[in-house]
Design a protein around this motif. Structure first.
Motif, PDB file in Angstrom:
ATOM      1  N   TYR A   1      -0.416   8.398  -8.447  1.00 47.31           N
ATOM      2  CA  TYR A   1      -1.283   7.351  -7.928  1.00 47.31           C
ATOM      3  C   TYR A   1      -2.626   8.003  -7.634  1.00 47.31           C
ATOM      4  O   TYR A   1      -2.860   9.174  -7.965  1.00 47.31           O
ATOM      5  CB  TYR A   1      -0.671   6.702  -6.682  1.00 47.31           C
ATOM      6  CG  TYR A   1      -1.297   5.356  -6.342  1.00 47.31           C
ATOM      7  CD1 TYR A   1      -1.286   4.319  -7.280  1.00 47.31           C
ATOM      8  CD2 TYR A   1      -1.894   5.122  -5.114  1.00 47.31           C
ATOM      9  CE1 TYR A   1      -1.847   3.088  -6.991  1.00 47.31           C
ATOM     10  CE2 TYR A   1      -2.451   3.882  -4.813  1.00 47.31           C
ATOM     11  CZ  TYR A   1      -2.427   2.878  -5.758  1.00 47.31           C
ATOM     12  OH  TYR A   1      -2.984   1.658  -5.469  1.00 47.31           O
ATOM     13  N   ALA A   2      -3.536   7.294  -7.017  1.00 47.81           N
ATOM     14  CA  ALA A   2      -4.843   7.850  -6.699  1.00 47.81           C
ATOM     15  C   ALA A   2      -4.675   9.074  -5.807  1.00 47.81           C
ATOM     16  O   ALA A   2      -4.042   9.006  -4.765  1.00 47.81           O
ATOM     17  CB  ALA A   2      -5.705   6.799  -6.005  1.00 47.81           C
ATOM     18  N   GLY A   3      -5.213  10.206  -6.219  1.00 50.65           N
ATOM     19  CA  GLY A   3      -5.139  11.435  -5.440  1.00 50.65           C
ATOM     20  C   GLY A   3      -4.012  12.359  -5.830  1.00 50.65           C
ATOM     21  O   GLY A   3      -4.002  13.524  -5.422  1.00 50.65           O
ATOM     22  N   THR A   4      -3.046  11.892  -6.622  1.00 49.23           N
ATOM     23  CA  THR A   4      -1.928  12.752  -7.019  1.00 49.23           C
ATOM     24  C   THR A   4      -2.400  13.968  -7.801  1.00 49.23           C
ATOM     25  O   THR A   4      -1.861  15.067  -7.647  1.00 49.23           O
ATOM     26  CB  THR A   4      -0.916  11.954  -7.861  1.00 49.23           C
ATOM     27  OG1 THR A   4      -0.423  10.863  -7.099  1.00 49.23           O
ATOM     28  CG2 THR A   4       0.253  12.830  -8.284  1.00 49.23           C
ATOM     29  N   VAL A   5      -3.425  13.783  -8.626  1.00 51.38           N
ATOM     30  CA  VAL A   5      -3.881  14.866  -9.492  1.00 51.38           C
ATOM     31  C   VAL A   5      -4.312  16.090  -8.692  1.00 51.38           C
ATOM     32  O   VAL A   5      -4.222  17.222  -9.170  1.00 51.38           O
ATOM     33  CB  VAL A   5      -5.039  14.367 -10.390  1.00 51.38           C
ATOM     34  CG1 VAL A   5      -6.262  14.004  -9.565  1.00 51.38           C
ATOM     35  CG2 VAL A   5      -5.397  15.402 -11.442  1.00 51.38           C
ATOM     36  N   GLY A   6      -4.765  15.897  -7.452  1.00 50.42           N
ATOM     37  CA  GLY A   6      -5.179  17.024  -6.638  1.00 50.42           C
ATOM     38  C   GLY A   6      -4.034  17.853  -6.107  1.00 50.42           C
ATOM     39  O   GLY A   6      -4.252  18.942  -5.569  1.00 50.42           O
TER      40      GLY A   6
ATOM     41  N   GLY B   1       0.812  -1.208   0.000  1.00 51.45           N
ATOM     42  CA  GLY B   1       0.000   0.000   0.000  1.00 51.45           C
ATOM     43  C   GLY B   1       0.843   1.254   0.000  1.00 51.45           C
ATOM     44  O   GLY B   1       0.574   2.206  -0.740  1.00 51.45           O
ATOM     45  N   LEU B   2       1.897   1.306   0.807  1.00 49.44           N
ATOM     46  CA  LEU B   2       2.759   2.481   0.869  1.00 49.44           C
ATOM     47  C   LEU B   2       3.625   2.603  -0.379  1.00 49.44           C
ATOM     48  O   LEU B   2       3.923   3.711  -0.829  1.00 49.44           O
ATOM     49  CB  LEU B   2       3.628   2.428   2.118  1.00 49.44           C
ATOM     50  CG  LEU B   2       2.865   2.633   3.425  1.00 49.44           C
ATOM     51  CD1 LEU B   2       3.757   2.350   4.621  1.00 49.44           C
ATOM     52  CD2 LEU B   2       2.315   4.045   3.498  1.00 49.44           C
ATOM     53  N   HIS B   3       4.037   1.483  -0.919  1.00 52.74           N
ATOM     54  CA  HIS B   3       4.799   1.509  -2.168  1.00 52.74           C
ATOM     55  C   HIS B   3       3.985   2.198  -3.265  1.00 52.74           C
ATOM     56  O   HIS B   3       4.514   3.010  -4.031  1.00 52.74           O
ATOM     57  CB  HIS B   3       5.137   0.079  -2.581  1.00 52.74           C
ATOM     58  CG  HIS B   3       5.726  -0.024  -3.949  1.00 52.74           C
ATOM     59  ND1 HIS B   3       7.024   0.333  -4.233  1.00 52.74           N
ATOM     60  CD2 HIS B   3       5.179  -0.435  -5.127  1.00 52.74           C
ATOM     61  CE1 HIS B   3       7.264   0.145  -5.523  1.00 52.74           C
ATOM     62  NE2 HIS B   3       6.162  -0.313  -6.084  1.00 52.74           N
ATOM     63  N   ASN B   4       2.697   1.901  -3.341  1.00 52.79           N
ATOM     64  CA  ASN B   4       1.839   2.515  -4.350  1.00 52.79           C
ATOM     65  C   ASN B   4       1.488   3.959  -4.023  1.00 52.79           C
ATOM     66  O   ASN B   4       1.549   4.845  -4.871  1.00 52.79           O
ATOM     67  CB  ASN B   4       0.551   1.703  -4.510  1.00 52.79           C
ATOM     68  CG  ASN B   4       0.757   0.440  -5.325  1.00 52.79           C
ATOM     69  OD1 ASN B   4       1.691   0.350  -6.109  1.00 52.79           O
ATOM     70  ND2 ASN B   4      -0.106  -0.531  -5.129  1.00 52.79           N
ATOM     71  N   SER B   5       1.080   4.209  -2.771  1.00 52.23           N
ATOM     72  CA  SER B   5       0.574   5.531  -2.408  1.00 52.23           C
ATOM     73  C   SER B   5       1.684   6.545  -2.139  1.00 52.23           C
ATOM     74  O   SER B   5       1.395   7.727  -1.922  1.00 52.23           O
ATOM     75  CB  SER B   5      -0.327   5.426  -1.178  1.00 52.23           C
ATOM     76  OG  SER B   5       0.398   4.955  -0.051  1.00 52.23           O
TER      77      SER B   5
END
Length: 649
Positions: free
Chosen positions: A378-383, A344-348
């Protein structure tokens, strides 16, 4: 964790800035951030990209987004007709399932409920021109800028990648060629994927990962920055979350960041880190020195790194923007402060890294005029991120021009449909040679044409950016891009095209920030009823999309030239009236439901078509004033001639 029904007749888009056809049907995509992202690895079918986003949207408006908490997603399986599956590596995961009235609404609702929306970029990034990545020291950077100015290239910024100094054993000319197989190990995105400035993280990186200005390499730094700023050219730098140990005799009185972070326990640790929590730093260099990764899950470590960015990057270096590279990302076998699972941390980590950079920008009071680019997502980076580079700079190997072009095209399209609305690809200008090194490096034949074709695509994206691939002063030599008259003419040409589209593109960026609709779009977004953008066909067992094209908003339709040596193309145009940009001739009328035409596509004039409206008339008028288009005029009130041969209705 679930199987979801889905119509086999509509396409599926998403999963980040991966290479490969935009339609996901028939694929299984592994949603795990790669620990390396060299050019060859980006081309592996089903491989995740550094800008991995665990979401997709279907052509009929169904959007599925997976919350990365609880261990990370293992894979998305789209191989079955009529349904698709999501498999997870742990039991704890949240899935957002949205049913909308169509793909346009599906993208908008997804940005509201899950992925977030991108922040607008500063206007100077759109109005001034090209952002160029350069290396080599003060004299080399000034020489490149002056040469581009002499050739009439409008520039918005200069991204200086080796501002922290180069290691004494570095030979940029040798580094610019790289290994013959195109692999560079765990490189970072300042290079060009097996070629260029940054090669390998295992201690072989030519520049110091100590994010402080090295003044012996960049003498008179302040004068150079002030001179560029007076000319309307902003200065940017490169950084990543790794910090390496610099020998005592080479610190030159600079701040010793590694010592500060290591003493305070701010690095990711080995699993058996000891009772005090400070020992056992996870060492990326292993045998070649010591290099740690900042543990952004540690609030104190994140706060400290933000202070480094604010003081060393924004204040002392006077930078207006930076490339916030992710490099190899977080290790799967590391130990983190918050105790979360490794996968999870590797991805986020990409999202947390972008958040740290955004907070540093905001806390410094530069949120309006400053920005940063990140190649990892990753998910949320765009913000958080100002823009995303998809694929990363290192993923484009100029020694394989056809593959590099398709890699860039597919990465930008897939990123936009995944919520990374400000996606772009940086054009690599590194001198190149064919695989195996059978010819000397340089700009000749296919390499020159590949760069020109890449510039044609990049000018119609959210950010126009190029980099020298670590060539440094050699870039102005006879074998470098800045010593090649054709490349310089094309740089000027497409920088003017990019500037002429500033007002139109700023409107698209505003829409992306408000609604989550990408700046660069797959044609299906505006023509969902057209089978040419949704139909798959089998060729020797492989699924392929039936049309290679993209749109900048809804008024410009671009068909990139992805193969070398092509002089004429068959181009499919969707419904409605389209005008050929370079001749001003109307190719199809308003009653057209879609036609295929043959069009000339010389270097510098790729197949680009526009709608007949006031916005595009202003665009064309600007190109005429700059001499990009010699003669073009509106012909609403007289009979049009059709220079293109209609071959299929």
């Amino acid at each position: 964790i679930g199987a979801y029904a889905g119509g086999g007749s509509v396409p599926y888009f998403g999963m980040g800035g991966r290479t490969g056809r935009p339609d996901l049907r028939g694929l299984e995509v592994h949603a795990v951030h790669p620990t390396t992202s060299t050019f060859r690895e980006c081309l592996v079918p089903g491989a995740a990209a550094p800008s991995l986003v665990p979401c997709y949207v279907t052509g009929d408006g169904i959007s599925v987004t997976v919350d990365p908490s609880g261990g990370g997603v293992a894979s998305f399986d789209f191989r079955q007709r009529g349904w698709h599956a999501v498999r997870n590596a742990s039991d704890a995961v949240a899935v957002t399932y949205i049913v909308a009235g169509g793909i346009y609404e599906g993208l908008e609702l997804r940005s509201v409920m899950s992925s977030g929306r991108a922040r607008p970029m500063p206007q100077w990034t759109q109005r001034r021109g090209l952002i160029i990545g350069v290396t080599g020291g003060t004299n080399a950077v000034q020489s490149v800028v002056k040469r581009l100015q002499r050739h009439g290239v409008p520039m918005a910024g200069v991204l200086i990648r080796d501002w922290t100094g180069i290691k004494p054993t570095t030979n940029f000319s040798a580094a610019a060629v790289g290994p013959a197989d195109g692999r560079n190990g765990a490189g970072d995105s300042s290079g060009s994927g097996g070629v260029g400035l940054m090669q390998s993280l295992d201690g072989k990186n030519p520049v110091w990962y100590n994010w402080c200005l090295e003044r012996s390499h960049y003498h008179s730094w302040e004068n150079m920055v002030d001179e560029f700023e007076r000319q309307g050219i902003s200065v940017g730098v490169y950084l990543n979350p790794h910090i390496e140990e610099v020998p005592v005799h080479m610190r030159s009185g600079r701040r010793y960041l590694f010592g500060e972070a290591h003493a305070k326990g701010y690095f990711v640790r080995e699993p058996d880190n000891g009772a005090d929590g400070r020992g056992g730093m996870y060492n990326y260099f292993r045998k070649r020195g010591r290099c740690g990764l900042i543990d952004v899950t540690n609030p104190k470590a994140a706060k400290w790194y933000k202070s480094v960015v604010k003081q060393e990057v924004l204040s002392l270096a006077g930078a207006s923007f930076w490339l916030a590279d992710l490099d190899t990302g977080a290790p799967l076998d590391g130990s983190y402060r918050d105790g979360g699972t490794n996968l999870g941390l590797h991805n986020s980590y990409a999202t947390e890294w972008a958040r740290v950079n955004r907070e540093a920008l905001r806390e410094s009071g530069r949120d309006g005029d400053g920005f940063f680019v990140t190649p990892g997502a990753y998910a949320g980076t765009v913000g958080h991120a100002g823009a995303t580079a998809c694929p990363p700079d290192r993923a484009a190997d100029p020694r394989r021009p056809d593959e590099a072009l398709r890699c860039a095209y597919e990465g930008v399209i897939n990123s936009g449909m995944s919520g990374l609305t400000h996606a772009h690809s940086a054009v690599c200008l590194a001198p190149s040679s064919p695989p195996g090194g059978t010819h000397p490096p340089g700009f000749g034949g296919r390499a020159r044409e590949a760069v020109c074709r890449w510039l044609e695509m990049a000018a119609f994206t959210a950010l126009f950016r190029v980099h020298d691939g670590g060539a440094g002063a050699d870039g102005c030599g006879p074998d470098g891009a800045f010593g090649d008259d054709l490349v310089l003419r094309q740089l000027a040409r497409w920088a003017h095209v990019y500037v002429a589209l500033a007002d139109y593109r700023l409107g698209l960026i505003d829409e992306a920030s408000r609604r989550g609709i990408p700046v660069v779009r797959h044609p299906y977004l505006h023509f969902p009823e057209d089978g040419n953008f949704s139909r798959l066909k089998d060729e020797k067992g492989a699924h392929k999309s039936s049309a290679d094209a993209f749109m900048l908003g809804e008024l410009i339709y671009i068909v990139p030239v992805l193969k070398m040596g092509v002089k004429k193309m068959s181009v499919y145009l969707p419904r409605g009236a389209w005008i050929h940009l370079w001749t001003g001739e109307q190719v199809t009328d308003q009653e057209s439901l879609g036609k295929t035409v043959k069009v000339q596509c010389a270097v510098g004039e790729p197949p680009v078509f526009i709608r007949d409206c006031e916005t595009m008339y202003q665009f064309v008028s600007s190109l005429r004033r700059k001499g990009v288009i010699d003669k073009i005029k509106r012909k609403e009130h007289r009979e049009r001639k059709f220079p293109l041969k209609i071959i299929k209705s």
